[in-house]
Design a protein around this motif. Structure first.
Motif, short mmCIF file in Angstrom:
data_model
loop_
_atom_site.label_atom_id
_atom_site.label_comp_id
_atom_site.label_asym_id
_atom_site.label_seq_id
_atom_site.Cartn_x
_atom_site.Cartn_y
_atom_site.Cartn_z
N ARG A 159 0.75 -1.15 -0.14
CA ARG A 159 0.14 -0.05 0.07
C ARG A 159 0.80 1.45 -0.06
N GLN A 160 1.99 1.20 0.75
CA GLN A 160 2.89 2.38 0.49
C GLN A 160 3.96 2.38 -0.52
N ASN A 161 3.85 1.24 -0.99
CA ASN A 161 4.79 1.10 -2.44
C ASN A 161 6.32 1.21 -2.05
N SER A 162 6.89 0.30 -0.94
CA SER A 162 8.11 0.18 -0.55
C SER A 162 8.42 -1.08 -0.17
N VAL A 163 9.80 -1.33 -0.81
CA VAL A 163 10.58 -2.60 -0.64
C VAL A 163 11.87 -2.45 0.00
N HIS A 164 11.96 -3.08 1.00
CA HIS A 164 13.32 -3.03 1.78
C HIS A 164 14.04 -4.35 1.96
N ILE A 165 15.17 -4.44 1.33
CA ILE A 165 15.80 -5.84 1.35
C ILE A 165 17.20 -5.73 2.16
N SER A 166 17.38 -6.62 2.98
CA SER A 166 18.59 -6.60 3.89
C SER A 166 19.21 -7.95 3.23
N ILE B 171 20.88 -6.75 -6.72
CA ILE B 171 19.65 -6.95 -6.28
C ILE B 171 18.78 -5.94 -6.65
N ARG B 172 19.27 -4.38 -6.46
CA ARG B 172 18.45 -3.31 -6.84
C ARG B 172 18.02 -3.27 -8.32
N VAL B 173 19.01 -3.59 -9.30
CA VAL B 173 18.65 -3.66 -10.57
C VAL B 173 17.74 -4.73 -10.81
N LYS B 174 17.64 -5.86 -10.50
CA LYS B 174 16.67 -7.04 -10.65
C LYS B 174 15.13 -6.43 -10.10
N LEU B 175 15.15 -5.87 -8.98
CA LEU B 175 13.93 -5.33 -8.51
C LEU B 175 13.36 -4.20 -9.34
N LEU B 176 14.17 -3.28 -9.60
CA LEU B 176 13.80 -1.97 -10.58
C LEU B 176 13.38 -2.62 -11.70
N ARG B 177 13.90 -3.62 -12.37
CA ARG B 177 13.70 -3.91 -13.77
C ARG B 177 12.21 -5.06 -13.55
N SER B 178 11.81 -5.47 -12.34
CA SER B 178 10.80 -6.51 -12.40
C SER B 178 9.69 -5.69 -11.68
N LEU B 179 9.77 -4.92 -10.78
CA LEU B 179 8.57 -4.38 -10.02
C LEU B 179 7.92 -2.98 -10.81
N PRO B 180 6.88 -2.79 -10.67
CA PRO B 180 6.03 -1.63 -11.29
C PRO B 180 7.03 -0.36 -10.63
N PRO B 181 6.98 0.80 -11.41
CA PRO B 181 7.81 1.74 -11.05
C PRO B 181 7.27 2.58 -9.83
N ARG B 182 5.98 2.28 -9.28
CA ARG B 182 5.79 2.97 -8.02
C ARG B 182 6.31 2.43 -6.92
N PHE B 183 7.15 1.57 -6.83
CA PHE B 183 7.90 1.04 -5.73
C PHE B 183 9.15 1.96 -5.48
N LYS B 184 9.34 2.16 -4.18
CA LYS B 184 10.75 2.71 -3.67
C LYS B 184 11.30 1.40 -3.24
N VAL B 185 12.33 1.22 -3.88
CA VAL B 185 13.38 -0.03 -3.31
C VAL B 185 14.59 0.59 -2.69
N THR B 186 14.74 -0.10 -1.59
CA THR B 186 15.87 0.13 -0.54
C THR B 186 16.55 -0.83 -0.37
N VAL B 187 17.96 -1.07 -0.63
CA VAL B 187 18.81 -2.41 -0.42
C VAL B 187 19.75 -1.79 0.39
#
Length: 156
Positions: free
Chosen positions: A71-78, A96-112
């Motif tokens: 709902r908040q469009n956030s993904v955090h990977i440790s 990890i970051r590139v794989k998620l940025l290429r795979s997830l909708p652009p609405r997500f903020k990805v933190t690795v």
């Protein structure tokens, strides 16, 4: 990149079973929010840059180290490097970051980030991975982009 392997004999762990998809998950008309397992499935098969193993097999990525708020469009990977002085930590984080940025909708903020307390240069690596300009510049480097693409490519 170093010419010799730093962790010559890493611990190798058993892979978890593939997730069985339900009819609701396959039905495009049923809302299906992203969950931890779905994110894990995206990154588990990333290839380690030093060994012919995946990040899952080395326990670098684990499902319980993933936080997602659909709902908040956030993904955090440790992620946890195999040794505290791993020189590949930034490359692994970028993969990890590139794989998620290429795979997830652009609405997500990805933190690795590196799992706290597991790497000697944790703060420096986390700072690099959080800096969008540094990440973009790294991806403009053809050799580095090629190495990342090899890491995230499916094994043939």
């Amino acid at each position: 990149m170093p010419t010799e392997i730093e962790n010559i004999n890493p611990n190798v762990y058993e892979r978890i079973k593939e997730r069985v998809l339900t009819a609701n998950e396959e039905d495009e008309n049923v809302p299906d929010p992203f969950d931890k397992r779905e994110i894990f499935d995206l990154i588990r098969n990333i290839n380690d840059p030093e060994h012919p193993l995946t990040l899952e097999e080395l326990h670098v990525v684990q499902e319980d180290l993933i936080q997602i708020n659909d709902r908040q469009n956030s993904v955090h990977i440790s992620f946890t490097p195999t040794i505290p002085h791993c020189s590949m930590a930034t490359l692994i984080g970028l993969s990890i970051r590139v794989k998620l940025l290429r795979s997830l909708p652009p609405r997500f903020k990805v933190t690795v980030e590196i799992t706290p307390g597991t790497h000697a240069s944790e703060q420096a690596v986390n700072k690099q991975l959080a800096d969008k300009e540094r990440v973009a510049a790294a991806l403009e480097n053809n050799h580095l982009a090629e190495v990342i693409n090899q890491c995230i490519a499916a094994k043939g």
